[in-house]
Design a protein around this motif. Structure first.
Motif: not given
Length: 232
Positions: A40-44, A65-68, A70-78, A90-96
């Motif tokens: 899911d987008t930018n979250g767990l 998660a799909e990290l989106v 700006g113009l950048h996008q990547a899928v990150l799998l654990t 990474i997701l915490s930094a994306r939001h905070c």
């Protein structure tokens, strides 16, 4: 079954993904899947529930998660607990973090993660540090030829995905309705670039493979990646 869905969205991708977790897992099970990734987008947000539902349907869950940004996008799998911890960072930094830099942050916390992307700028930067667990994402659609060319130019392995935002082609209108609500506009005025493509449904392997006859390794690589991901 050699193909694994590694890029899927559920209703936990707000105003983007159509299917519930139950419906998504049921559809994957009906295709004979052994594994399933939730990205899911930018979250767990649905992660814990997904683990339960996937196992109820006999699926081996892969968290991601799909990290989106700006113009950048990547899928990150654990791949493991280290990867899960890094994905959370990474997701915490994306939001905070108001100064969030997606390329720099992923580079700093990529241990234990598999990265799928067709973003040439991001891939080039990450490749300069290491090619480990780095793949070019190939998805049916207008951008497919460019992604294939990028894979060959960077000499990075390709991986096939559907970027599934809905389960069947007929569900596309439900996705458009969500997007119209999100954009506060009407369906007639909804811009196509604010939506997924009509081809972004949960294609079975038999359908997906017809789009990729020239890069069969992209399908095979999905199984290779899934076998490296262990969710305990």
């Amino acid at each position: 079954m050699s193909f694994v869905h590694l890029h899927t969205h559920s209703s936990y991708s707000p105003m983007w993904g159509v299917p519930t977790l139950d419906a998504l897992c049921q559809a994957a099970q009906s295709q004979g899947q052994e594994y399933l990734a939730l990205t899911d987008t930018n979250g767990l947000y649905g992660a814990i529930r997904f683990l339960e539902v996937a196992r109820e349907h006999g699926l081996k869950p892969i968290l991601g998660a799909e990290l989106v940004s700006g113009l950048h996008q990547a899928v990150l799998l654990t791949k493991n607990t280290t990867g899960y911890a890094n994905l959370c960072r990474i997701l915490s930094a994306r939001h905070c973090d108001a100064s969030f830099d997606v390329i720099q942050t992923v580079a700093q916390h990529r241990t234990g993660l598999v990265i799928l992307s067709d973003d040439p700028v991001a891939l080039t930067a990450w490749l300069a540090e290491s090619e480990e667990d780095l793949y070019v994402e190939l998805t049916p659609g207008l951008a497919l030829p460019d992604a294939v060319a990028l894979s060959r130019r960077l000499r990075l392995p390709p991986v096939a995905t559907t970027r599934a935002a809905f389960l069947h082609p007929t569900d596309y209108q439900a996705h458009r309705l969500l997007r119209a609500i999100a954009e506060n506009t009407t369906l007639s005025r909804l811009r196509a670039d604010h939506c997924a493509l009509p081809s972004h449904w949960l294609m079975p392997e038999s359908v997906l493979a017809r789009h990729l006859p020239h890069v069969p390794e992209a399908v095979a690589n999905t199984q290779r990646i899934a076998e490296q991901c262990h969710t305990e």
